[in-house]
Design a protein around this motif. Structure first.
Motif, PDB file in Angstrom:
ATOM      1  N   VAL A 271       2.772   0.666   8.347  1.00 46.32           N
ATOM      2  CA  VAL A 271       1.798  -0.367   7.963  1.00 46.32           C
ATOM      3  C   VAL A 271       2.208  -0.963   6.625  1.00 46.32           C
ATOM      4  O   VAL A 271       2.204  -0.278   5.595  1.00 46.32           O
ATOM      5  CB  VAL A 271       0.384   0.242   7.884  1.00 46.32           C
ATOM      6  CG1 VAL A 271      -0.618  -0.805   7.405  1.00 46.32           C
ATOM      7  CG2 VAL A 271      -0.026   0.796   9.243  1.00 46.32           C
TER       8      VAL A 271
ATOM      9  N   MET B 103      -7.579   2.853  20.712  1.00 43.69           N
ATOM     10  CA  MET B 103      -7.288   3.081  19.287  1.00 43.69           C
ATOM     11  C   MET B 103      -8.558   3.557  18.609  1.00 43.69           C
ATOM     12  O   MET B 103      -9.660   3.161  18.992  1.00 43.69           O
ATOM     13  CB  MET B 103      -6.821   1.751  18.670  1.00 43.69           C
ATOM     14  CG  MET B 103      -6.469   1.807  17.208  1.00 43.69           C
ATOM     15  SD  MET B 103      -7.866   1.521  16.110  1.00 43.69           S
ATOM     16  CE  MET B 103      -7.094   0.469  14.888  1.00 43.69           C
TER      17      MET B 103
ATOM     18  N   ILE C 272      -3.209  -4.546  13.493  1.00 43.60           N
ATOM     19  CA  ILE C 272      -4.087  -3.369  13.508  1.00 43.60           C
ATOM     20  C   ILE C 272      -5.465  -3.664  12.940  1.00 43.60           C
ATOM     21  O   ILE C 272      -6.295  -2.772  12.847  1.00 43.60           O
ATOM     22  CB  ILE C 272      -3.435  -2.203  12.735  1.00 43.60           C
ATOM     23  CG1 ILE C 272      -3.221  -2.575  11.267  1.00 43.60           C
ATOM     24  CG2 ILE C 272      -2.117  -1.798  13.385  1.00 43.60           C
ATOM     25  CD1 ILE C 272      -2.774  -1.398  10.401  1.00 43.60           C
TER      26      ILE C 272
ATOM     27  N   LYS D 150       0.837  -3.560   4.990  1.00 45.04           N
ATOM     28  CA  LYS D 150      -0.172  -4.468   4.418  1.00 45.04           C
ATOM     29  C   LYS D 150      -0.220  -4.441   2.889  1.00 45.04           C
ATOM     30  O   LYS D 150      -0.696  -5.388   2.291  1.00 45.04           O
ATOM     31  CB  LYS D 150      -1.553  -4.138   4.991  1.00 45.04           C
ATOM     32  CG  LYS D 150      -2.106  -2.783   4.571  1.00 45.04           C
ATOM     33  CD  LYS D 150      -3.415  -2.459   5.291  1.00 45.04           C
ATOM     34  CE  LYS D 150      -3.920  -1.100   4.827  1.00 45.04           C
ATOM     35  NZ  LYS D 150      -4.978  -0.571   5.719  1.00 45.04           N
TER      36      LYS D 150
ATOM     37  N   SER E 193      -2.692  -5.686   8.950  1.00 44.67           N
ATOM     38  CA  SER E 193      -4.097  -5.779   9.334  1.00 44.67           C
ATOM     39  C   SER E 193      -4.625  -7.206   9.252  1.00 44.67           C
ATOM     40  O   SER E 193      -5.638  -7.506   9.865  1.00 44.67           O
ATOM     41  CB  SER E 193      -4.962  -4.822   8.513  1.00 44.67           C
ATOM     42  OG  SER E 193      -4.721  -4.984   7.168  1.00 44.67           O
TER      43      SER E 193
ATOM     44  N   MET F  18     -10.105   5.038  14.490  1.00 44.44           N
ATOM     45  CA  MET F  18      -9.896   5.447  13.105  1.00 44.44           C
ATOM     46  C   MET F  18     -10.809   6.626  12.813  1.00 44.44           C
ATOM     47  O   MET F  18     -12.001   6.571  13.107  1.00 44.44           O
ATOM     48  CB  MET F  18     -10.225   4.296  12.156  1.00 44.44           C
ATOM     49  CG  MET F  18      -9.148   3.234  12.156  1.00 44.44           C
ATOM     50  SD  MET F  18      -9.612   1.797  11.191  1.00 44.44           S
ATOM     51  CE  MET F  18      -9.334   2.428   9.535  1.00 44.44           C
TER      52      MET F  18
ATOM     53  N   ARG G 169      -0.139   5.135  12.732  1.00 44.71           N
ATOM     54  CA  ARG G 169      -0.084   3.965  11.846  1.00 44.71           C
ATOM     55  C   ARG G 169      -0.051   4.443  10.404  1.00 44.71           C
ATOM     56  O   ARG G 169      -1.069   4.845   9.863  1.00 44.71           O
ATOM     57  CB  ARG G 169      -1.327   3.082  12.081  1.00 44.71           C
ATOM     58  CG  ARG G 169      -1.627   2.789  13.562  1.00 44.71           C
ATOM     59  CD  ARG G 169      -2.917   1.987  13.696  1.00 44.71           C
ATOM     60  NE  ARG G 169      -4.049   2.619  13.013  1.00 44.71           N
ATOM     61  CZ  ARG G 169      -4.913   3.436  13.584  1.00 44.71           C
ATOM     62  NH1 ARG G 169      -4.837   3.715  14.865  1.00 44.71           N
ATOM     63  NH2 ARG G 169      -5.892   3.979  12.880  1.00 44.71           N
ATOM     64  N   LEU G 170       1.116   4.426   9.799  1.00 46.77           N
ATOM     65  CA  LEU G 170       1.257   5.047   8.483  1.00 46.77           C
ATOM     66  C   LEU G 170       1.660   4.039   7.418  1.00 46.77           C
ATOM     67  O   LEU G 170       2.641   3.322   7.568  1.00 46.77           O
ATOM     68  CB  LEU G 170       2.313   6.167   8.531  1.00 46.77           C
ATOM     69  CG  LEU G 170       2.113   7.245   9.608  1.00 46.77           C
ATOM     70  CD1 LEU G 170       3.147   8.347   9.440  1.00 46.77           C
ATOM     71  CD2 LEU G 170       0.715   7.821   9.551  1.00 46.77           C
ATOM     72  N   GLY G 171       0.875   4.026   6.328  1.00 53.89           N
ATOM     73  CA  GLY G 171       1.175   3.158   5.209  1.00 53.89           C
ATOM     74  C   GLY G 171       1.498   3.960   3.961  1.00 53.89           C
ATOM     75  O   GLY G 171       2.655   4.200   3.617  1.00 53.89           O
ATOM     76  N   SER G 172       0.445   4.432   3.276  1.00 49.52           N
ATOM     77  CA  SER G 172       0.604   4.982   1.937  1.00 49.52           C
ATOM     78  C   SER G 172       1.570   6.178   1.873  1.00 49.52           C
ATOM     79  O   SER G 172       2.288   6.329   0.879  1.00 49.52           O
ATOM     80  CB  SER G 172      -0.755   5.367   1.374  1.00 49.52           C
ATOM     81  OG  SER G 172      -1.444   6.198   2.271  1.00 49.52           O
TER      82      SER G 172
ATOM     83  N   MET H  83      -3.421   8.335  10.659  1.00 47.44           N
ATOM     84  CA  MET H  83      -2.983   7.580   9.493  1.00 47.44           C
ATOM     85  C   MET H  83      -2.354   8.582   8.521  1.00 47.44           C
ATOM     86  O   MET H  83      -2.169   9.742   8.849  1.00 47.44           O
ATOM     87  CB  MET H  83      -4.173   6.817   8.888  1.00 47.44           C
ATOM     88  CG  MET H  83      -4.798   5.910   9.933  1.00 47.44           C
ATOM     89  SD  MET H  83      -6.283   4.941   9.512  1.00 47.44           S
ATOM     90  CE  MET H  83      -6.283   4.756   7.762  1.00 47.44           C
ATOM     91  N   SER H  84      -2.045   8.107   7.306  1.00 42.50           N
ATOM     92  CA  SER H  84      -1.300   8.966   6.375  1.00 42.50           C
ATOM     93  C   SER H  84      -1.921  10.340   6.201  1.00 42.50           C
ATOM     94  O   SER H  84      -1.246  11.348   6.096  1.00 42.50           O
ATOM     95  CB  SER H  84      -1.205   8.284   5.008  1.00 42.50           C
ATOM     96  OG  SER H  84      -0.346   7.173   5.106  1.00 42.50           O
TER      97      SER H  84
END
Ligand SMILES: *Cc1c(COP(=O)(O)O)cnc(C)c1O
Length: 222
Positions: free
Chosen positions: A31, A156, A75, A33, A54, A158, A215-218, A199-200
């Motif tokens: 991710v 999906m 997302i 964003k 996103s 969260m 879905r991985l960002g940080s 997620m993270s």
């Protein structure tokens, strides 16, 4: 960033092993964003092909400058007036209303290209979270027969942000169980193969519970 990406890869592989799953069953969507096109380009150079955004505008901005082999994952919330400019993308994870399904189906019909989507479900029932209520899903599944220009590929969700990711396990297991319940009734050409969850903070638990997309960002980018 490369080191963080490799560390995440190791953790994904470990979770797959623990769950008796093959690594190929899980797609890492990074991710982007919180970073600009340049950093997204570095990810591409490291071999990442699945990127998530996103906001549609941010997806447009990056797509304009990144190589064409990126598989774009949307997302976050899509307003209907942004559909035209946003599609085609690889997958929209966050479809949370029949109105949006209708609008995407209209677009798909007009351009004669099926639109791949996931249905976002509010499993945790936190007030602020978007998504269809679990109880509405059997009725939504029935309606999918009307949407021939869509390909509903899965669900999906969260999980709430928890300091202990084990507390997210019931949410992920709940999405998998919902998928297993709905699957036999899915009108073709839809199927519910994909589970976008994790997620993270909680992706290893999500993989153990059957995630096919994390879905991985940080954990990679900060
Ligand atoms: C931002 C975001 C992510 C990534 O979150 P991290 O905690 O940074 O990994 C995943 N899914 C959605 C829907 C998001 O908005």
């Amino acid at each position: 960033m490369e080191r963080r990406l490799r560390a995440v890869e190791d953790r994904i592989a470990g979770a797959c092993r623990r769950a008796g799953r093959r690594r190929e069953e899980v797609t890492l969507v990074v991710v982007t964003k919180t970073v600009g096109p340049e950093v997204a380009g570095w990810l591409h150079a490291l071999g990442v092909r699945d990127l998530g955004e996103s906001r549609p505008q941010e997806l447009w901005r990056k797509r304009a400058v990144l190589p064409p082999d990126v598989r774009w994952n949307l997302i976050g919330h899509v307003q209907r007036n942004k559909i035209e400019r946003t599609l085609p993308v690889h997958l929209i994870h966050s479809v949370d209303s029949l109105r949006l399904l209708e609008a995407l189906n209209e677009h798909g019909t007009r351009v004669r290209t099926p639109v791949r989507v996931l249905l976002q479900v509010n499993v945790s029932r936190e007030g602020a979270k978007q998504g269809f209520p679990v109880a509405e899903m059997p009725a939504v599944a029935t309606r999918l027969a009307d949407f021939g220009a869509l390909r509903v590929a899965g669900l999906m969700t969260m999980a709430p942000l928890e300091s202990d990711p084990e507390r997210c396990r019931p949410v992920f297991a709940g999405l998998r169980e919902l998928r297993d319940r709905l699957r036999p009734a899915m009108p073709s050409p839809h199927n519910l193969k994909e589970l976008s969850m994790g997620m993270s903070n909680d992706f290893e638990v999500a993989i153990e519970e059957g995630a096919t997309l994390v879905r991985l960002g940080s954990v990679i980018l900060t």
